[in-house]
Design a protein around this motif. Structure first.
Motif, PDB file in Angstrom:
ATOM      1  N   ASP A  90      -1.854   6.892   9.835  1.00 25.55           N
ATOM      2  CA  ASP A  90      -1.031   7.351   8.714  1.00 25.55           C
ATOM      3  C   ASP A  90      -1.169   8.842   8.455  1.00 25.55           C
ATOM      4  O   ASP A  90      -0.207   9.491   8.034  1.00 25.55           O
ATOM      5  N   ASN A 122       2.075  11.128   8.040  1.00 21.41           N
ATOM      6  CA  ASN A 122       2.277  11.565   6.654  1.00 21.41           C
ATOM      7  C   ASN A 122       2.074  13.056   6.462  1.00 21.41           C
ATOM      8  O   ASN A 122       2.720  13.665   5.608  1.00 21.41           O
ATOM      9  N   SER A 154       5.596  13.557   4.586  1.00 23.22           N
ATOM     10  CA  SER A 154       5.476  13.037   3.231  1.00 23.22           C
ATOM     11  C   SER A 154       5.480  14.165   2.213  1.00 23.22           C
ATOM     12  O   SER A 154       4.864  15.215   2.419  1.00 23.22           O
ATOM     13  N   PHE A 168      -5.109   9.460   1.054  1.00 22.26           N
ATOM     14  CA  PHE A 168      -3.861   9.896   0.434  1.00 22.26           C
ATOM     15  C   PHE A 168      -4.056  10.786  -0.786  1.00 22.26           C
ATOM     16  O   PHE A 168      -3.333  11.772  -0.949  1.00 22.26           O
ATOM     17  N   GLN A 169      -5.027  10.441  -1.635  1.00 20.34           N
ATOM     18  CA  GLN A 169      -5.230  11.261  -2.837  1.00 20.34           C
ATOM     19  C   GLN A 169      -6.149  12.459  -2.587  1.00 20.34           C
ATOM     20  O   GLN A 169      -6.102  13.428  -3.316  1.00 20.34           O
ATOM     21  N   THR A 171       3.902  14.211  -0.427  1.00 14.44           N
ATOM     22  CA  THR A 171       2.595  14.317  -1.075  1.00 14.44           C
ATOM     23  C   THR A 171       1.596  15.142  -0.269  1.00 14.44           C
ATOM     24  O   THR A 171       0.513  15.449  -0.760  1.00 14.44           O
ATOM     25  N   ASN A 218       0.805  -1.226   0.000  1.00 18.85           N
ATOM     26  CA  ASN A 218       0.000   0.000   0.000  1.00 18.85           C
ATOM     27  C   ASN A 218       0.833   1.270   0.000  1.00 18.85           C
ATOM     28  O   ASN A 218       1.719   1.440   0.841  1.00 18.85           O
ATOM     29  N   GLN A 219       0.512   2.196  -0.911  1.00 12.75           N
ATOM     30  CA  GLN A 219       1.128   3.526  -0.944  1.00 12.75           C
ATOM     31  C   GLN A 219       2.662   3.450  -0.922  1.00 12.75           C
ATOM     32  O   GLN A 219       3.327   4.347  -0.423  1.00 12.75           O
ATOM     33  N   GLY A 234      -8.035   4.283   0.591  1.00 16.30           N
ATOM     34  CA  GLY A 234      -6.726   4.788   0.200  1.00 16.30           C
ATOM     35  C   GLY A 234      -6.833   6.102  -0.542  1.00 16.30           C
ATOM     36  O   GLY A 234      -6.020   7.015  -0.353  1.00 16.30           O
TER      37      GLY A 234
END
Length: 544
Positions: A349, A353, A357, A333-334, A359, A100-101, A329
């Motif tokens: 996370d 993150n 991160s 994250f996106q 991102t 994942n990721q 996900g």
């Protein structure tokens, strides 16, 4: 962090912060019967922990494979105390886990490369996407065979694996090496055990926490003056944001981000977040099934309300475009980390993150809390709603662990190698790094709750107190919704995702019909597995 953002967090967390201050936070929690007042950063640990937390440093960008290898090498001390150099020469191990990721297995590779170089063993990797994980494991469970020596797995699967003799029992030296007594209380036995035998090297402590954008809330902010504390307020805020502009990105503003696409069973946890506040009554440990009959509760008024919440937001147009294809996900994250949406429930996370991160664009504007409550709760024992405020943090998945399978039995050298690799990944110091940086894992040890260590790594104090505090408050909540470790749990979750997807796409006429379809499918699973055995195991998982 901007002053108004900081003040928003401080106002919301003031009562907690009075208790959770610096190193004294762990002692305060211990006084509540929660985390133990144990300090890992004493003596030789302190310098090593400080050193690895500077790799690469908070705010220095995403860690790389070189960073993972460096951290893994620095944390080899406990291995070298028990394994001679080259002792596992010629041993090959197969490790099955997630990709994942670009986390999970990718980090394990880096952490274990120095271990391979020192011990002489070689690891072959089986990388699975989250949506593919449950089907792949279920295949091994159904046939009673495993083609891997080590597996990254969650506690909910222990009934399906340890209960069917597919795992190897943990040697005593492993428990000593990983310092298992440092685990937070809710991850102690019976989690990680079956029939009194220990099987799990814990590498994660799962609970879902509430993540929100601090620039959306406060005096004059587009989301209102106060951060929502209940799901009723979350839903109202989400609808009120329709048509407004995101203060960070200038794109359309959105409220709460529900994932509307399944994720191999793991997406069901996100409906659970809503349902827990409605369905987990403080006087009743059960909330998924009736403990005496295994009759599903997923179609009772509490669960139906949770489903209705989502349907209402779909109808209102509160979600980003194409949310029907957004799995968890995507939402984490996106969307959220990339600046879309203002509220989210997710595992830890997001906390790590957001600040570490490449991102993430929201690191300076994120606050944390426990699962929103509800201004009413359904009592399954009386069959009536009660107009009283209720909170129920969702202990979703009980964290990832590393397990060794029966494949190693009969080969002492291979068995020791497999357990040594698992113990390295579950090491006390390595675990701190994984909690502080993007890894797929969140804090799960008493020793992770020392704010000074995180601050020295580059986190600002207010942020880390907020993030760690949300985890601690969830772990220690008296009405936490605990994950049942029963056989087939992900069969239940997976079929629920299928029916929810149909419902969100408009294939059912009402939330009640969706709940009824899930309940009917769950009854079939229970009958297939064996109702009497499921009742006994479910009661045991609830402490009844």
């Amino acid at each position: 962090m901007k002053v108004d953002h900081y003040n928003t967090i401080i106002q919301r967390q003031l009562s907690r912060r009075k208790m959770l201050q610096g190193a004294a936070s762990v002692g305060a929690l211990a006084a509540m019967g929660g985390l133990a007042p144990k300090y890992a950063a004493a003596g030789g640990h302190a310098s090593l922990r400080a050193e690895i937390l500077q790799i690469p440093g908070v705010g220095a960008g995403s860690p790389t494979d070189a960073d993972w290898q460096k951290v893994g090498g620095l944390c080899l001390g406990p291995t070298k105390e028990r394994v001679a150099e080259g002792e596992f020469e010629g041993v090959e191990l197969t490790f099955m886990g997630l990709n994942n990721q670009n986390l999970h297995n990718f980090l394990f590779r880096g952490f274990l490369k120095p271990w391979e170089a020192y011990t002489g063993a070689k690891i072959n990797w089986v990388d699975l996407a989250q949506a593919d994980y449950n089907p792949r494991l279920q295949q091994a469970i159904a046939t009673g065979t495993v083609d891997f020596d080590i597996i990254e797995m969650g506690a909910p699967f222990e009934g399906d694996t340890a209960g069917k003799g597919l795992l190897d029992e943990m040697p005593a030296w492993v428990e000593e090496q990983i310092e298992a007594d440092d685990l937070v209380s809710y991850l102690q036995a019976p989690v990680g055990t079956w029939d009194g035998k220990k099987y799990r090297v814990t590498i994660d402590g799962d609970c879902h926490t509430f993540c929100y954008r601090t620039d959306y809330f406060g005096d004059g902010a587009i989301g209102g003056a106060s951060v929502p504390k209940t799901w009723q307020e979350v839903n109202a805020a989400s609808k009120a944001l329709i048509g407004k502009e995101d203060p960070l990105t200038g794109l359309p503003a959105h409220g709460y981000l529900d994932p509307l696409k399944g994720w191999g069973g793991f997406g069901f946890y996100f409906l659970e977040n809503r349902a827990a506040a409605y369905a987990k009554h403080p006087s009743d440990p059960a909330w998924l099934f009736d403990p005496d009959t295994m009759k599903p509760r997923v179609n009772n008024p509490a669960w139906v309300q949770a489903i209705q919440d989502v349907l209402d937001l779909i109808e209102a147009g509160a979600y980003p475009a194409d949310q029907i294809n957004a799995d968890p996900g995507t939402t984490g994250f996106q969307q959220f980390l990339a600046g879309t949406g203002s509220m989210l429930m997710w595992w830890g996370d997001i906390g790590s993150n957001a600040r570490t991160s490449d991102t993430s664009v929201v690191g300076d504007v994120v606050g944390f809390g426990i699962n929103p409550g509800s201004d009413r709760v359904y009592n399954s024992q009386t069959g009536a709603w009660e107009d009283t405020y209720n909170e129920a943090p969702n202990m979703a998945y009980l964290g990832w662990g590393v397990y060794v399978t029966k494949n190693v039995q009969g080969d002492d050298k291979k068995r020791k190698a497999a357990w040594s690799a698992a113990a390295h990944l579950g090491g006390k110091d390595l675990s701190l790094w994984m909690s502080a940086y993007p890894s797929g894992f969140q804090p799960y040890r008493n020793s992770h709750f020392q704010y000074d260590e995180w601050e020295a790594a580059g986190y600002d104090r207010a942020y880390i107190e907020d993030y760690l505090g949300s985890n601690a408050d969830s772990y220690n909540h008296k009405n936490a919704a605990i994950e049942p470790r029963i056989p087939g749990i992900f069969q239940y979750y997976s079929v629920a995702e299928d029916e929810l997807a149909k419902g969100y796409a408009g294939q059912y006429g009402s939330a009640q019909e969706i709940g009824d379809a899930i309940a009917e499918a769950w009854e079939k699973i229970t009958d297939q597995i064996g109702r009497d055995n499921q009742v006994a195991l479910y009661k045991a998982s609830l402490g009844l």
